[in-house]
Scaffold this active site. Structure first.
Site, PDB file in Angstrom:
ATOM      1  N   ASP A   1       0.416  -3.430   1.018  1.00 54.78           N
ATOM      2  CA  ASP A   1      -0.590  -4.094  -0.051  1.00 54.78           C
ATOM      3  C   ASP A   1      -0.265  -5.727  -0.116  1.00 54.78           C
ATOM      4  O   ASP A   1      -1.242  -6.240  -0.040  1.00 54.78           O
ATOM      5  CB  ASP A   1      -0.321  -3.358  -1.633  1.00 54.78           C
TER       6      ASP A   1
ATOM      7  N   ALA B   1      -2.036  -7.649  -5.450  1.00 51.10           N
ATOM      8  CA  ALA B   1      -3.154  -9.005  -5.642  1.00 51.10           C
ATOM      9  C   ALA B   1      -2.656  -9.844  -6.818  1.00 51.10           C
ATOM     10  O   ALA B   1      -2.593 -11.039  -6.510  1.00 51.10           O
ATOM     11  CB  ALA B   1      -4.456  -8.501  -5.726  1.00 51.10           C
TER      12      ALA B   1
END
Ligand code: MEV
Length: 289
Positions: A123, A81
């Site tokens: 991810d 992120a």
């Protein structure tokens, strides 16, 4: 100055099995990382190797400010992120016109480099595009959006993804007759879940079975099983560890009226509880200020 944010993720089903080419289902979650990038004549000192690599690979200079709702190293994809939000903010601040696909790919390369080859594209993809994602050997496909409320319990026990992946690899090598059917069973669970995501009771049961198999593969931890059992006892439909295991986080799926009770029980076990649902935005521009 440009501010972008990107969400964390959980594996609903299929972690570890994906390493052997099996499908998995990952989900972007509401907690996210906010990154502000400002152009500069030099690059300011950055402690994080992910940040340094973002500036280096994009070939730009400037400073960065980060605010995170995700605990790092908890298995919720916080490094991905940070990387995706930073690349997106750089892309905007410097007018580089990179597509989301290019950002996701660059993010994966950066994770791979910083983590010395050990990174999965899951991810960074989930953080870039958001939503529910079916991960299979060489592809990632967004599933139709749906409201899947989950509760995350963070044991606070540090874990090491590489070690957990090696543990399963060793079992596959030394005891293939035992380990292979377990990986095949995880695949069957993922495929059944794929067609039952609207049936929360069934999703819960599949989570219970998936957790038992991950335990049998040696990637469980007493702190995870404690939370999983406590969540079930408080009325959750089901619960499992999420991500690499050996510590980190678990997830539970509960009847909506019981989610606060289950969260209370998780907190009473000295773990951090987060009630969340799917994030459908992925990386997004924020207002500066
Ligand atoms: C870790 O979050 C999930 C694993 O399946 C590894 C991976 O997919 O890269 C254990």
């Amino acid at each position: 100055m440009a501010t972008w944010s990107a969400p964390g993720k959980v594996f609903l089903f299929g972690e570890h099995a994906v390493v052997y080419g099996k499908p998995g289902i990952a989900m972007a979650i509401k907690p996210r990382v906010y990154v502000t990038v400002r152009k500069g004549r030099r690059t300011s000192e950055m402690k994080s190797a992910y940040l340094r690599e973002c500036f280096r690979q994009m070939d730009v200079k400037g400073s960065v400010y980060i605010r995170s709702q995700l605990t790092s190293a908890s298995g919720l994809g916080s490094s991905a992120a940070v990387t995706i939000a930073t690349l997106s903010a750089i892309n905007d601040e410097f007018g580089l016109s990179k597509s989301k696909e290019e950002i996701a790919r660059a993010g994966f390369e950066i994770e791979k480099k910083v983590q010395m080859g050990l990174a999965s594209p899951t991810d960074t993809y989930v953080s870039t595009f958001g939503g529910l994602v079916l991960v299979s050997q060489d592809s990632r496909r967004r599933l139709p959006p749906m409201n899947l409320p989950i509760l995350i319990g963070n044991t606070g026990v540090p874990h090491n993804t590489g070690q957990m992946v090696s543990r399963v690899r060793d079992m596959m090598r030394d005891h293939p007759g035992i380990a292979r059917p377990l990986i095949d069973a995880i695949e069957a669970i993922t495929m059944e879940a794929l067609h039952s995501l609207e049936d929360l009771r069934k999703v819960g049961w599949l989570m219970d079975v998936n957790h038992a198999i991950l335990d049998a593969l040696g990637v469980g931890h007493p702190s995870l099983t404690r939370l999983v059992v406590a969540a079930r006892a408080a009325g959750a439909f089901g619960a499992k560890l999420t991500g690499a295991g050996g510590g980190g986080c678990m997830i539970a799926i509960c009847p909506p009226r019981l989610k606060n009770r289950v969260a209370g029980v998780i907190s009473a076990c000295d773990a951090a509880a987060t009630i969340t649902t799917v994030d459908t935005d992925g990386a997004r521009k924020e207002r500066n200020g």
